[in-house]
Design a protein around this motif. Sequence first.
Motif, PDB file in Angstrom:
ATOM      1  N   GLU A  32       1.466 -21.748  19.764  1.00 24.83           N
ATOM      2  CA  GLU A  32       0.541 -22.583  20.533  1.00 24.83           C
ATOM      3  C   GLU A  32      -0.039 -23.694  19.655  1.00 24.83           C
ATOM      4  N   ALA A  33      -0.397 -23.343  18.406  1.00 25.90           N
ATOM      5  CA  ALA A  33      -0.958 -24.334  17.482  1.00 25.90           C
ATOM      6  C   ALA A  33       0.060 -25.436  17.189  1.00 25.90           C
ATOM      7  N   ILE A  34       1.334 -25.061  17.050  1.00 25.73           N
ATOM      8  CA  ILE A  34       2.384 -26.055  16.813  1.00 25.73           C
ATOM      9  C   ILE A  34       2.490 -27.005  17.999  1.00 25.73           C
ATOM     10  N   GLN A  35       2.483 -26.434  19.203  1.00 25.62           N
ATOM     11  CA  GLN A  35       2.578 -27.262  20.417  1.00 25.62           C
ATOM     12  C   GLN A  35       1.394 -28.219  20.541  1.00 25.62           C
ATOM     13  N   GLU A  36       0.194 -27.724  20.217  1.00 24.88           N
ATOM     14  CA  GLU A  36      -0.989 -28.581  20.281  1.00 24.88           C
ATOM     15  C   GLU A  36      -0.902 -29.685  19.219  1.00 24.88           C
TER      16      GLU A  36
ATOM     17  N   VAL B  88     -20.602 -30.231   9.428  1.00 24.38           N
ATOM     18  CA  VAL B  88     -19.932 -29.040   8.905  1.00 24.38           C
ATOM     19  C   VAL B  88     -18.803 -28.634   9.849  1.00 24.38           C
ATOM     20  N   ASN B  89     -17.619 -28.416   9.287  1.00 22.93           N
ATOM     21  CA  ASN B  89     -16.469 -27.910  10.038  1.00 22.93           C
ATOM     22  C   ASN B  89     -16.017 -26.588   9.443  1.00 22.93           C
ATOM     23  N   ILE B  90     -15.548 -25.687  10.294  1.00 26.64           N
ATOM     24  CA  ILE B  90     -14.945 -24.448   9.810  1.00 26.64           C
ATOM     25  C   ILE B  90     -13.432 -24.583   9.934  1.00 26.64           C
ATOM     26  N   ASN B  91     -12.721 -24.081   8.952  1.00 26.09           N
ATOM     27  CA  ASN B  91     -11.263 -24.127   8.984  1.00 26.09           C
ATOM     28  C   ASN B  91     -10.720 -22.732   9.261  1.00 26.09           C
ATOM     29  N   THR B  92      -9.617 -22.659  10.000  1.00 21.16           N
ATOM     30  CA  THR B  92      -8.992 -21.393  10.352  1.00 21.16           C
ATOM     31  C   THR B  92      -7.479 -21.540  10.202  1.00 21.16           C
ATOM     32  N   PRO B  93      -6.733 -20.426  10.174  1.00 19.92           N
ATOM     33  CA  PRO B  93      -5.266 -20.533  10.120  1.00 19.92           C
ATOM     34  C   PRO B  93      -4.707 -21.307  11.311  1.00 19.92           C
ATOM     35  N   TYR B  94      -5.275 -21.088  12.499  1.00 21.98           N
ATOM     36  CA  TYR B  94      -4.821 -21.795  13.702  1.00 21.98           C
ATOM     37  C   TYR B  94      -4.993 -23.304  13.542  1.00 21.98           C
ATOM     38  N   LEU B  95      -6.176 -23.719  13.085  1.00 24.46           N
ATOM     39  CA  LEU B  95      -6.445 -25.145  12.911  1.00 24.46           C
ATOM     40  C   LEU B  95      -5.582 -25.722  11.791  1.00 24.46           C
ATOM     41  N   THR B  96      -5.294 -24.918  10.760  1.00 24.75           N
ATOM     42  CA  THR B  96      -4.439 -25.378   9.679  1.00 24.75           C
ATOM     43  C   THR B  96      -3.038 -25.704  10.190  1.00 24.75           C
ATOM     44  N   VAL B  97      -2.462 -24.790  10.966  1.00 26.60           N
ATOM     45  CA  VAL B  97      -1.128 -25.013  11.531  1.00 26.60           C
ATOM     46  C   VAL B  97      -1.142 -26.231  12.447  1.00 26.60           C
ATOM     47  N   LEU B  98      -2.163 -26.323  13.293  1.00 26.22           N
ATOM     48  CA  LEU B  98      -2.272 -27.446  14.222  1.00 26.22           C
ATOM     49  C   LEU B  98      -2.345 -28.773  13.455  1.00 26.22           C
ATOM     50  N   SER B  99      -3.112 -28.781  12.374  1.00 23.41           N
ATOM     51  CA  SER B  99      -3.285 -30.010  11.589  1.00 23.41           C
ATOM     52  C   SER B  99      -1.985 -30.429  10.919  1.00 23.41           C
ATOM     53  N   VAL B 100      -1.266 -29.459  10.318  1.00 19.65           N
ATOM     54  CA  VAL B 100       0.004 -29.776   9.655  1.00 19.65           C
ATOM     55  C   VAL B 100       1.017 -30.286  10.673  1.00 19.65           C
ATOM     56  N   ALA B 101       1.061 -29.645  11.849  1.00 24.14           N
ATOM     57  CA  ALA B 101       1.992 -30.079  12.899  1.00 24.14           C
ATOM     58  C   ALA B 101       1.684 -31.504  13.349  1.00 24.14           C
ATOM     59  N   ALA B 102       0.395 -31.825  13.479  1.00 25.65           N
ATOM     60  CA  ALA B 102      -0.003 -33.172  13.910  1.00 25.65           C
ATOM     61  C   ALA B 102       0.373 -34.214  12.863  1.00 25.65           C
ATOM     62  N   LEU B 103       0.170 -33.886  11.589  1.00 29.12           N
ATOM     63  CA  LEU B 103       0.514 -34.816  10.511  1.00 29.12           C
ATOM     64  C   LEU B 103       2.021 -35.039  10.447  1.00 29.12           C
ATOM     65  N   LYS B 104       2.789 -33.991  10.687  1.00 30.04           N
ATOM     66  CA  LYS B 104       4.245 -34.138  10.700  1.00 30.04           C
ATOM     67  C   LYS B 104       4.696 -34.985  11.892  1.00 30.04           C
ATOM     68  N   THR B 105       4.059 -34.760  13.031  1.00 27.67           N
ATOM     69  CA  THR B 105       4.398 -35.540  14.217  1.00 27.67           C
ATOM     70  C   THR B 105       4.132 -37.018  13.976  1.00 27.67           C
ATOM     71  N   ASN B 106       3.078 -37.301  13.231  1.00 21.04           N
ATOM     72  CA  ASN B 106       2.741 -38.682  12.904  1.00 21.04           C
ATOM     73  C   ASN B 106       3.834 -39.347  12.055  1.00 21.04           C
ATOM     74  N   LYS B 107       4.640 -38.506  11.376  1.00 15.30           N
ATOM     75  CA  LYS B 107       5.757 -39.019  10.557  1.00 15.30           C
ATOM     76  C   LYS B 107       7.098 -38.823  11.267  1.00 15.30           C
ATOM     77  N   ASN B 108       7.022 -38.548  12.587  1.00 18.06           N
ATOM     78  CA  ASN B 108       8.223 -38.291  13.393  1.00 18.06           C
ATOM     79  C   ASN B 108       8.988 -37.069  12.891  1.00 18.06           C
ATOM     80  N   GLU B 109       8.252 -36.081  12.378  1.00 19.76           N
ATOM     81  CA  GLU B 109       8.837 -34.824  11.941  1.00 19.76           C
ATOM     82  C   GLU B 109       8.275 -33.694  12.801  1.00 19.76           C
ATOM     83  N   THR B 110       8.893 -32.518  12.704  1.00 18.82           N
ATOM     84  CA  THR B 110       8.449 -31.371  13.500  1.00 18.82           C
ATOM     85  C   THR B 110       8.221 -30.171  12.590  1.00 18.82           C
ATOM     86  N   LEU B 111       7.115 -29.505  12.774  1.00 18.48           N
ATOM     87  CA  LEU B 111       6.803 -28.300  12.006  1.00 18.48           C
ATOM     88  C   LEU B 111       7.526 -27.117  12.633  1.00 18.48           C
TER      89      LEU B 111
END
Length: 328
Positions: A158-162, A195-218
């Motif tokens: 789900e995090a990857i899709q988001e 203040v922000n809290i970080n979680t594994p879900y948000l970490t995956v979502l963030s990496v996927a979004a950054l990859k998408t920005n480079k036309n890549e897929t996590l």
Amino acid sequence: MKKIVSYILFALILISTNTVSAQSVVTITGGKMIDNRTLVPLRSIFEELGATVIWNQNTKTISATKDTTNISLKLGTKTAVINGQSVSIDVPAQIRNGTTLVPLRFISEALGANVKWDNKTLTATIEQNNKTISVKVEIPKQEGNRNFLNITDAEIKEAIQEGNKGIYHLHDIRKKYIVPVASDGFGLKYYQPIVNINTPYLTVLSVAALKTNKNETLSFSEAKKWVDIYKQSKSIDFTIETYGNSIDVIFNPINIVLKQGDNYIYPSSTTSLGVQRTTSWPNDPSYNENHTSFFPTNKIDTNQNATLILKMPDNTLITYNVVFSNYK
């Protein structure tokens, strides 16, 4: 004699006014704090303010009318219609335990009422004309023994899709991970830290979004590795953004502690990205700095709420409500 009569009349007016005021205060329960948003019962409040409310089961739509104001709101959507004009709302209207809940701000936008929020008592106050409504808001307790550190494969997917929805969607999601302020501590030199809290879900979502920005897929396997990295750190991290009008202010150290019950938990380490100019430089605030504090997971019970306490350089204390059950 006239003066005495005048005083008596004045006293009677005061008594009458106080009586009406006391009688016009109504207390309503059923408010909920969901995803850091204050949601309040729509029907109870609208009817107390004199509106007529109709529920259409087939279309899942709420219609309300008061004087010349007509309101239409469909469950699950972020758009309401007020006198023919579309209005965006932060959180979709939703039903909890048979009660339709809407964001507190929507009450103001829909009926022009004045709304106030007291974060210390978790109470919303709604005022219109001579009517005052006090709404008690509760933070739903976490069910079971849920721990966002134990992320499931379904949640990873789900995090990857988001994240695949892009970097702008990531910014919207990150807003849900902002820890709400419990008490403001403003000084002449300081702005309210974010203040922000970080979680594994948000970490995956963030990496996927950054990859998408480079036309890549996590990939799923890559996402699992990021989750493992988070777990291996054996910590829950909070990012604190501080702002100031001079480098000296930002460079001062920040003391941070997590209080849970009678226990005080101190970070195992804190890092900083250094002082940077803000986009508003040279206007206020001119500088900002991002700090990340890592708290050991073996000392934190994510089934209980906690308070994050920041001690600013001038000894001002700022507190934040940490409700772990609000985060994936």
